[in-house]
Design a protein around this motif. Structure first.
Motif, short mmCIF file in Angstrom:
data_model
loop_
_atom_site.label_atom_id
_atom_site.label_comp_id
_atom_site.label_asym_id
_atom_site.label_seq_id
_atom_site.Cartn_x
_atom_site.Cartn_y
_atom_site.Cartn_z
N UNK A 190 -5.27 11.89 -3.53
CA UNK A 190 -4.62 13.04 -4.14
C UNK A 190 -3.46 12.55 -5.00
N UNK A 191 -3.19 13.22 -6.11
CA UNK A 191 -2.00 12.82 -6.89
C UNK A 191 -0.74 13.12 -6.09
N UNK A 192 0.31 12.36 -6.32
CA UNK A 192 1.55 12.55 -5.55
C UNK A 192 2.17 13.91 -5.81
N UNK A 193 1.76 14.59 -6.87
CA UNK A 193 2.29 15.92 -7.16
C UNK A 193 1.50 17.03 -6.46
N UNK B 224 2.31 4.82 0.13
CA UNK B 224 1.95 4.02 -1.03
C UNK B 224 0.44 3.82 -1.02
N UNK B 225 -0.05 3.05 -1.93
CA UNK B 225 -1.49 2.77 -1.98
C UNK B 225 -1.91 1.97 -0.75
N UNK B 226 -3.12 2.18 -0.25
CA UNK B 226 -3.54 1.51 0.99
C UNK B 226 -3.34 0.00 1.05
N UNK B 227 -3.61 -0.77 -0.02
CA UNK B 227 -3.37 -2.22 0.12
C UNK B 227 -1.89 -2.57 0.30
N UNK B 228 -0.98 -1.66 -0.06
CA UNK B 228 0.45 -1.94 0.11
C UNK B 228 0.99 -1.35 1.41
N UNK B 229 0.17 -0.71 2.22
CA UNK B 229 0.65 -0.10 3.46
C UNK B 229 1.15 -1.10 4.50
N UNK C 224 -0.50 -3.02 -10.51
CA UNK C 224 -1.08 -1.69 -10.43
C UNK C 224 -2.19 -1.50 -11.45
N UNK C 225 -3.38 -1.19 -10.97
CA UNK C 225 -4.50 -0.81 -11.82
C UNK C 225 -4.56 0.71 -11.76
N UNK C 226 -3.74 1.36 -12.60
CA UNK C 226 -3.61 2.82 -12.52
C UNK C 226 -4.89 3.54 -12.94
N UNK C 227 -5.70 2.90 -13.76
CA UNK C 227 -6.94 3.54 -14.19
C UNK C 227 -7.90 3.73 -13.02
#
Length: 112
Positions: free
Chosen positions: A21-24, A53-58, A84-87
Motif C-alpha cells: 500500500x502507498x504510505x498515504x 519500511x520496505x521488507x528487506x530493510x525491516x 531504492x528501486x522505486x519503480x
C-alpha cells in the motif's frame, strides 16, 4: 459462542497480485483507534500495522546500516538512488552491501 465460521472451501481460485500500500493510504494515516487502547507508548500507526519500511530493510541490522550517513550529501544521494528501486518497490541488495561496508569501515576506524 459468538464467533462466526470463517471456513473457505476453495471452490473458485482467485487471481491476485500482492503489492504494498502507498504510505498515504488510509490504513497508515488513520488517526482513530481500531481496537483496545495501547498500554505502552512507542508506536504510531494503527494496531497490527507492521509498516516501518520496505521488507528487506525491516531487520534491525539493515535499518541501522541504511540509516548511517558518513559521506557528503552527493555521495549519500548516489547511495540512496542505488538502494531504492522505486519503480519496482524493491531494495537493491548489492547497494545495501555498500551501506554495510561503509558502516563497518567507520566503526573499525573508531577502534583505532
Amino acid at each position: 459462542m459468538m464467533a462466526g465460521w470463517d471456513i473457505t472451501h476453495g471452490e473458485e481460485e482467485q487471481e491476485y497480485t500482492l503489492k504494498f500500500l502507498p504510505s498515504s493510504d488510509a490504513f497508515y494515516t488513520f488517526k482513530g483507534r481500531l481496537g483496545e487502547q495501547r498500554s505502552l507508548p512507542g508506536r504510531d500507526g494503527p494496531p497490527g500495522a507492521q509498516y516501518v519500511t520496505l521488507p528487506p530493510l525491516m531487520p534491525w541490522a539493515n535499518r541501522l546500516v541504511s540509516g548511517f550517513r558518513p559521506g557528503n550529501v552527493e555521495q549519500e544521494r548516489e547511495k540512496a538512488a542505488a538502494l531504492f528501486d522505486s519503480e519496482n518497490f524493491r531494495i537493491s541488495l548489492p547497494a545495501l552491501d555498500r551501506y554495510k561496508q561503509d558502516f563497518i569501515k567507520a566503526m573499525t576506524a573508531l577502534k583505532k
